[in-house]
Design a protein around this motif. Structure first.
Motif, PDB file in Angstrom:
ATOM      1  N   THR A   1       9.110  -6.808   4.217  1.00  0.00           N
ATOM      2  CA  THR A   1       8.990  -5.362   3.863  1.00  0.00           C
ATOM      3  C   THR A   1       7.603  -4.857   3.296  1.00  0.00           C
ATOM      4  N   GLU A   2       7.065  -5.869   2.724  1.00  0.00           N
ATOM      5  CA  GLU A   2       5.724  -5.445   2.258  1.00  0.00           C
ATOM      6  C   GLU A   2       4.781  -5.487   3.268  1.00  0.00           C
TER       7      GLU A   2
ATOM      8  N   LEU B   1       5.034  -2.320   4.994  1.00  0.00           N
ATOM      9  CA  LEU B   1       4.665  -1.175   4.360  1.00  0.00           C
ATOM     10  C   LEU B   1       3.118  -1.322   4.487  1.00  0.00           C
TER      11      LEU B   1
ATOM     12  N   LEU C   1       5.783   7.493   1.800  1.00  0.00           N
ATOM     13  CA  LEU C   1       6.568   6.363   2.167  1.00  0.00           C
ATOM     14  C   LEU C   1       7.571   6.079   1.209  1.00  0.00           C
TER      15      LEU C   1
ATOM     16  N   VAL D   1      10.700   3.059  -0.309  1.00  0.00           N
ATOM     17  CA  VAL D   1      11.665   2.019  -0.157  1.00  0.00           C
ATOM     18  C   VAL D   1      12.775   2.217  -0.998  1.00  0.00           C
TER      19      VAL D   1
ATOM     20  N   VAL E   1       3.601   4.282  -2.836  1.00  0.00           N
ATOM     21  CA  VAL E   1       4.992   4.101  -2.359  1.00  0.00           C
ATOM     22  C   VAL E   1       5.844   4.479  -3.363  1.00  0.00           C
TER      23      VAL E   1
END
Length: 360
Positions: A45-46, A49, A63, A65, A103
């Motif tokens: 996921t990182e 990003l 953005l 999460v 984010v």
């Protein structure tokens, strides 16, 4: 058999329209798996990003999460800030909030509701549970800017929400065709569900894979020509302090005690064994909430190995910071190893980036 039957009935209800499926008002990317833990969702996921933030298309966008916030004590929709606690937000969302301050990171068990709040952009959104005492020094009204893209952490089994792009991770060391459904194996979902993924990433691979093995993975996973298959490995960084009082000289010690509360710390142990003699290991369950009693175990390990360094994982570091009154001797010696996911070649990295940006 019973678990498999329940899964089939549940999926059939959604596939046939008997249960309603929602779509978020903005593009969504789901990063998930079909096994229980250990596939590397947070590092991937990182990685996603970073690719979004470095692209011309999304570099200046808002953005977000959205995660469930596993084992958190807060309720409902919450914004996670760098000064949140793991008890309030969950260790993985907190880790991402601290690494990506630009984010918006949020947690909500109801992913449909969470997407609606993020996409609506309610500035100054807050709920009564922000006054929960598990959150230390919480800002009164954390900002919730209008999200233009949402990355869904571990939402592949959340059938109420349909993501625009599904990316499913599979551990190289645990092929799903050799695994079984819970409770006899680690499969949390049916292997046939892999057909719903547009991208599949085989994680924790060795540094090189020949074309034959890559082809075998595609064949055994029964992927269609439209589904893209990628391979990544895990890389570790240099030790970072868990607490400000940490003394960097301890990272040059020849011995260390490993403290871990993750699904599988074998890869980390293998990496550390190249530079250190493993003098001890304190292993806890995945997402373990550290207590004062656990800290006393760390102090005892220091007394047994007075020159050793204490090393932990990046995810565990978030929860260790929640413990109050950690002795100075532990704070000085406690470090974590950053972790990143990377592709096996620059060409594969570029292909994934192009496919990612193209599909959203």
């Amino acid at each position: 058999m019973i678990y498999g039957l329940v899964l089939r009935l549940r999926h059939r209800a959604y596939d046939k329209g008997k249960k309603k499926v929602f779509e978020a008002p903005v593009p969504t990317i789901c990063v998930g798996n079909i096994t229980v833990g250990g596939t590397g969702k947070t590092p991937h996921t990182e990685m996603i990003l970073r690719k979004l933030l470095s692209s011309d298309q999304w570099a200046y966008a808002n953005l977000a999460v959205l995660s469930r916030g596993y084992k958190r004590k807060s309720k409902g929709f919450q914004i996670v800030t760098p000064d949140s606690t793991a008890s309030f937000a969950g260790d993985e969302p907190l880790q991402m909030a601290r690494k990506f301050p630009s984010v918006t990171v949020a947690v909500d068990k109801d992913r449909v509701h969470g997407c609606e709040v993020l996409a609506s952009g309610q500035e100054g959104y807050f709920s009564a549970s922000l006054r929960d005492p598990v959150r230390a020094n919480a800002p009164e009204k954390p900002s919730c800017p209008k999200a233009q893209l949402i990355v869904l952490d571990d939402a592949f089994q959340y059938r109420r929400l349909s993501a625009r792009l599904n990316i499913v991770l599979i551990d190289y060391n645990r092929p799903i065709w050799e695994d079984k459904l819970l409770p006899y194996g680690r499969l949390r979902d049916l292997p046939s569900r892999l057909a719903q993924a547009q991208m599949v990433i085989v994680t924790k691979c060795p540094a090189s894979l020949d074309n034959w093995e890559r082809s075998e993975w595609r064949r055994l996973l029964r992927l269609t020509p439209a589904q893209q298959l990628f391979f990544t490995t895990i890389s570790y960084g240099t030790p970072e302090p868990v607490f400000p009082e940490a003394d960097a000289r301890y990272t040059y010690a020849q011995r260390l005690v490993l403290v871990s509360g993750i699904a599988n710390d074998a890869p980390l142990r293998s990496f550390l064994s190249d530079s250190y003699k493993l003098a001890g290991r304190l292993a806890f369950p995945d997402h373990h909430k550290f207590s004062r009693a656990d800290i006393r175990k760390l102090s005892a390990a220091i007394r047994e190995n007075p020159t050793a360094c204490l090393m932990t994982t990046e995810k565990d570091a978030q929860r260790l910071r929640d413990v109050s009154k950690v002795p100075l001797e532990v704070r000085q010696r406690l470090f974590y190893i950053p972790i990143e996911a990377s592709f096996l070649s620059p060409e594969e990295d570029a292909a994934f980036t192009s496919a990612l940006l193209g599909r959203i």
